[in-house]
Design a protein around this motif. Structure first.
Motif, short mmCIF file in Angstrom:
data_model
loop_
_atom_site.label_atom_id
_atom_site.label_comp_id
_atom_site.label_asym_id
_atom_site.label_seq_id
_atom_site.Cartn_x
_atom_site.Cartn_y
_atom_site.Cartn_z
N GLU A 72 -49.86 18.68 -12.29
CA GLU A 72 -49.30 18.80 -10.95
C GLU A 72 -48.60 17.50 -10.55
O GLU A 72 -47.52 17.53 -9.95
CB GLU A 72 -50.40 19.14 -9.95
CG GLU A 72 -51.00 20.52 -10.14
CD GLU A 72 -52.17 20.77 -9.22
OE1 GLU A 72 -52.39 19.98 -8.29
OE2 GLU A 72 -52.86 21.78 -9.44
N THR A 73 -49.22 16.40 -10.88
CA THR A 73 -48.64 15.09 -10.58
C THR A 73 -47.33 14.92 -11.32
O THR A 73 -46.34 14.44 -10.76
CB THR A 73 -49.62 13.96 -10.96
OG1 THR A 73 -50.87 14.20 -10.32
CG2 THR A 73 -49.08 12.61 -10.54
N LEU A 74 -47.31 15.30 -12.56
CA LEU A 74 -46.10 15.21 -13.37
C LEU A 74 -44.97 16.05 -12.77
O LEU A 74 -43.82 15.60 -12.69
CB LEU A 74 -46.39 15.64 -14.81
CG LEU A 74 -45.26 15.52 -15.82
CD1 LEU A 74 -44.82 14.06 -15.94
CD2 LEU A 74 -45.70 16.04 -17.16
N GLU A 75 -45.32 17.24 -12.33
CA GLU A 75 -44.33 18.11 -11.70
C GLU A 75 -43.80 17.49 -10.40
O GLU A 75 -42.62 17.58 -10.09
CB GLU A 75 -44.91 19.50 -11.43
CG GLU A 75 -45.16 20.30 -12.69
CD GLU A 75 -43.92 20.50 -13.54
OE1 GLU A 75 -42.83 20.76 -12.97
OE2 GLU A 75 -44.02 20.36 -14.77
N GLN A 76 -44.68 16.86 -9.65
CA GLN A 76 -44.25 16.19 -8.42
C GLN A 76 -43.29 15.05 -8.73
O GLN A 76 -42.28 14.88 -8.03
CB GLN A 76 -45.46 15.65 -7.65
CG GLN A 76 -46.30 16.73 -7.02
CD GLN A 76 -47.57 16.18 -6.38
OE1 GLN A 76 -47.89 15.01 -6.52
NE2 GLN A 76 -48.28 17.04 -5.68
N TYR A 77 -43.58 14.30 -9.77
CA TYR A 77 -42.67 13.22 -10.18
C TYR A 77 -41.29 13.78 -10.53
O TYR A 77 -40.27 13.24 -10.13
CB TYR A 77 -43.23 12.44 -11.36
CG TYR A 77 -44.43 11.59 -11.08
CD1 TYR A 77 -44.67 11.05 -9.82
CD2 TYR A 77 -45.35 11.30 -12.08
CE1 TYR A 77 -45.77 10.27 -9.57
CE2 TYR A 77 -46.45 10.51 -11.83
CZ TYR A 77 -46.67 9.99 -10.57
OH TYR A 77 -47.77 9.21 -10.34
N LYS A 78 -41.31 14.87 -11.29
CA LYS A 78 -40.05 15.48 -11.69
C LYS A 78 -39.26 15.96 -10.48
O LYS A 78 -38.03 15.78 -10.41
CB LYS A 78 -40.30 16.65 -12.64
CG LYS A 78 -40.72 16.24 -14.03
CD LYS A 78 -40.95 17.47 -14.89
CE LYS A 78 -41.36 17.11 -16.29
NZ LYS A 78 -41.55 18.30 -17.13
N GLU A 79 -39.96 16.54 -9.51
CA GLU A 79 -39.29 17.01 -8.30
C GLU A 79 -38.71 15.84 -7.51
O GLU A 79 -37.59 15.93 -6.98
CB GLU A 79 -40.27 17.80 -7.44
CG GLU A 79 -40.65 19.15 -8.02
CD GLU A 79 -41.76 19.83 -7.25
OE1 GLU A 79 -42.18 19.30 -6.19
OE2 GLU A 79 -42.22 20.89 -7.70
N GLN A 80 -39.46 14.75 -7.41
CA GLN A 80 -38.98 13.58 -6.68
C GLN A 80 -37.75 12.98 -7.36
O GLN A 80 -36.79 12.59 -6.70
CB GLN A 80 -40.08 12.53 -6.55
CG GLN A 80 -41.19 12.95 -5.62
CD GLN A 80 -42.36 11.98 -5.60
OE1 GLN A 80 -42.45 11.09 -6.44
NE2 GLN A 80 -43.25 12.15 -4.65
N ILE A 81 -37.78 12.92 -8.67
CA ILE A 81 -36.64 12.39 -9.42
C ILE A 81 -35.43 13.30 -9.23
O ILE A 81 -34.31 12.82 -9.00
CB ILE A 81 -36.99 12.23 -10.92
CG1 ILE A 81 -38.02 11.11 -11.09
CG2 ILE A 81 -35.74 11.94 -11.74
CD1 ILE A 81 -38.62 11.04 -12.48
N ALA A 82 -35.65 14.62 -9.28
CA ALA A 82 -34.56 15.56 -9.09
C ALA A 82 -33.96 15.43 -7.69
O ALA A 82 -32.73 15.50 -7.52
CB ALA A 82 -35.05 16.99 -9.33
N ALA A 83 -34.82 15.21 -6.70
CA ALA A 83 -34.33 15.03 -5.33
C ALA A 83 -33.48 13.77 -5.22
O ALA A 83 -32.42 13.78 -4.58
CB ALA A 83 -35.50 14.97 -4.36
#
Length: 70
Positions: A3-14
């Motif tokens: 879940e943390t990894l997915e959050q990082y990916k989302e933040q980077i994408a944003a």
């Protein structure tokens, strides 16, 4: 941790969509995410190996168990 990894990916994408990242930073973050994914896979493999190893060690032969109980 996934879940943390997915959050990082989302933040980077944003940040990418906002144009807030320089191309060098974007490349660096993508490499770091890839390395983190590899580490997570290795961690999972090691955990499985340790659990498998521990389960084999705890087994005792029936002859040994019988001898200990006598």
């Amino acid at each position: 941790m996934n879940e943390t990894l997915e959050q990082y990916k989302e933040q980077i994408a944003a940040l990418e969509s906002e144009g807030s990242l320089h191309s060098e930073m974007q490349i660096l973050l993508n490499h770091l995410i890839e390395d983190l994914e590899k580490c997570l896979q290795q961690n999972l493999s090691l955990r499985k190996a340790v659990l498998k190893s521990n389960s084999k060690e705890s087994r005792m032969s029936s002859k040994l168990r019988d001898a200990l109980y006598e």
